[in-house]
Design a protein around this motif. Structure first.
Motif, short mmCIF file in Angstrom:
data_model
loop_
_atom_site.label_atom_id
_atom_site.label_comp_id
_atom_site.label_asym_id
_atom_site.label_seq_id
_atom_site.Cartn_x
_atom_site.Cartn_y
_atom_site.Cartn_z
N ASN A 124 0.75 -1.22 0.02
CA ASN A 124 0.19 0.04 -0.05
C ASN A 124 0.72 1.18 0.12
O ASN A 124 0.28 2.40 -0.17
CB ASN A 124 -1.00 0.02 1.22
CG ASN A 124 -2.21 -0.93 1.00
OD1 ASN A 124 -2.59 -0.99 -0.10
ND2 ASN A 124 -2.36 -1.66 2.09
N GLU A 149 3.06 4.34 -1.37
CA GLU A 149 3.15 4.76 -2.73
C GLU A 149 4.78 4.72 -3.42
O GLU A 149 4.65 4.79 -4.52
CB GLU A 149 2.81 6.18 -2.83
CG GLU A 149 1.32 6.47 -2.55
CD GLU A 149 0.61 7.81 -2.42
OE1 GLU A 149 1.49 8.62 -2.34
OE2 GLU A 149 -0.54 7.67 -2.53
N ASP A 150 5.62 4.95 -2.31
CA ASP A 150 7.01 4.78 -3.10
C ASP A 150 7.73 3.63 -3.02
O ASP A 150 8.99 3.44 -3.02
CB ASP A 150 7.94 5.91 -2.14
CG ASP A 150 7.74 5.55 -0.68
OD1 ASP A 150 6.96 4.98 -0.26
OD2 ASP A 150 8.56 6.17 0.31
#
Ligand code: NAP
Length: 267
Positions: free
Chosen positions: A23, A25-26
């Motif tokens: 989950n 983002e990076d």
């Protein structure tokens, strides 16, 4: 994007970590290894359906197939040293949450990482509140001359005392710079172990194992006519995840393995 694999992906912490990485983002969850669940798609374990990340039995196999930058290890005390050395030898940065490494093994891992100029992290506790508990306990150690630690965990935990209890004991001894005072030198322990395990510096550690618990600890200081209790409770495994993600991001910028998330958080 940071390419991450999870070693111990089938276990309780491994699943929670896989979900958090999936989950983030990076980050990209690219690989998984575990002695259990080989061939299984990790998505099935984290409620994400089929995500194309399959559990491999062998770490090297997983690394070769998925080329991760970094591996998060949540396995067990018998496996963690060898796993970490394997991750380093494969050129993968280790972020180790598994507890049970002894001081010599930690030294060895740090030395190997320095030789390879590969950053990483060994973190006996990823919960930010637990790190604050240790920090506050270290502060209190300068002023109060007696201390005992009680750590309480779920009944499936393999090692005792917990890595957090050891890290706490090390931190309070360092701040005190002297032995803590104990009970009577002549006390009689009628039931062996009743007074807990004696750590260095005059610190007693008591380990409780019960179903229903997650990870809890009390550091109890005694002074003349007074008691100070510092307590932390992890009531769910997700409490560790902000620390895991922070550790991954920080480890990508290091050139050696660091012992303790506190080193990256407070310094
Ligand atoms: P768990 O549910 O038993 O999961 C461990 C998984 O790793 C199991 O599936 C196990 O398989 C697998 N495994 C064992 N040896 C392996 C190897 N050589 N290669 C690949 N996989 C291997 O344990 P858990 O509750 O998730 O806890 C894992 C560790 O995290 C423990 O050391 C615990 O103390 C630590 N922990 C750390 C933190 C932190 O903040 N740092 C927080 C909570 C827990 P088998 O069952 O076949 O052995």
């Amino acid at each position: 994007m940071i390419r991450v694999m999870v070693t111990g992906a089938y276990g309780r912490m491994g699943r929670e970590a896989s979900k958090a990485i999936w989950n983030a983002e990076d980050m990209e969850l690219v690989g998984a290894a575990d002695k259990m669940g080989a061939g299984l798609d990790v998505g099935a374990l984290i409620g994400a359906g089929n995500i194309g990340v399959v559990i491999e039995k062998d770490i090297r196999e997983a690394v070769n197939k998925t080329r991760p930058d970094l591996a998060v290890d949540f396995t067990g005390p018998q496996a963690v040293y060898q796993n970490t050395m394997t991750h380093l030898d494969c050129g993968v940065r280790p972020v180790v949450g598994t507890t049970g490494l002894d001081p010599e093994q930690i030294e060895e891992i740090i030395r190997r990482s320095e030789d390879l100029r590969l950053g990483g992290l060994i973190a006996p506790n990823f919960a930010i509140g637990a790190l604050l508990m240790i920090k506050f306990a270290a502060e209190a150690a300068r002023y109060l001359p007696h201390v005992e630690i009680i750590e309480l965990h779920h009944d499936q935990k393999q090692d005792a005392p917990s890595g957090t209890a050891i890290k706490t004991a090390e931190a309070v001894i360092e701040q005190r710079g002297d032995e803590f005072r104990q009970g009577l030198a002549t006390e009689i322990e009628k039931l062996p172990g009743a007074r807990g395990g004696e750590f260095a510096g005059g610190i007693r550690i008591h380990s409780v194992r019960l179903p229903g618990l997650v990870a809890h600890q009390e550091v109890i200081f005694g002074g003349l006519g007074q008691i100070l209790t510092i307590r932390h409770d992890s009531i769910a495994r997700e409490s560790f995840m902000p620390g895991v993600l922070l550790g991954i991001r920080k480890a990508m910028r290091l050139e050696r393995v660091v012992y303790g998330l506190d080193k990256l958080l407070f310094e």
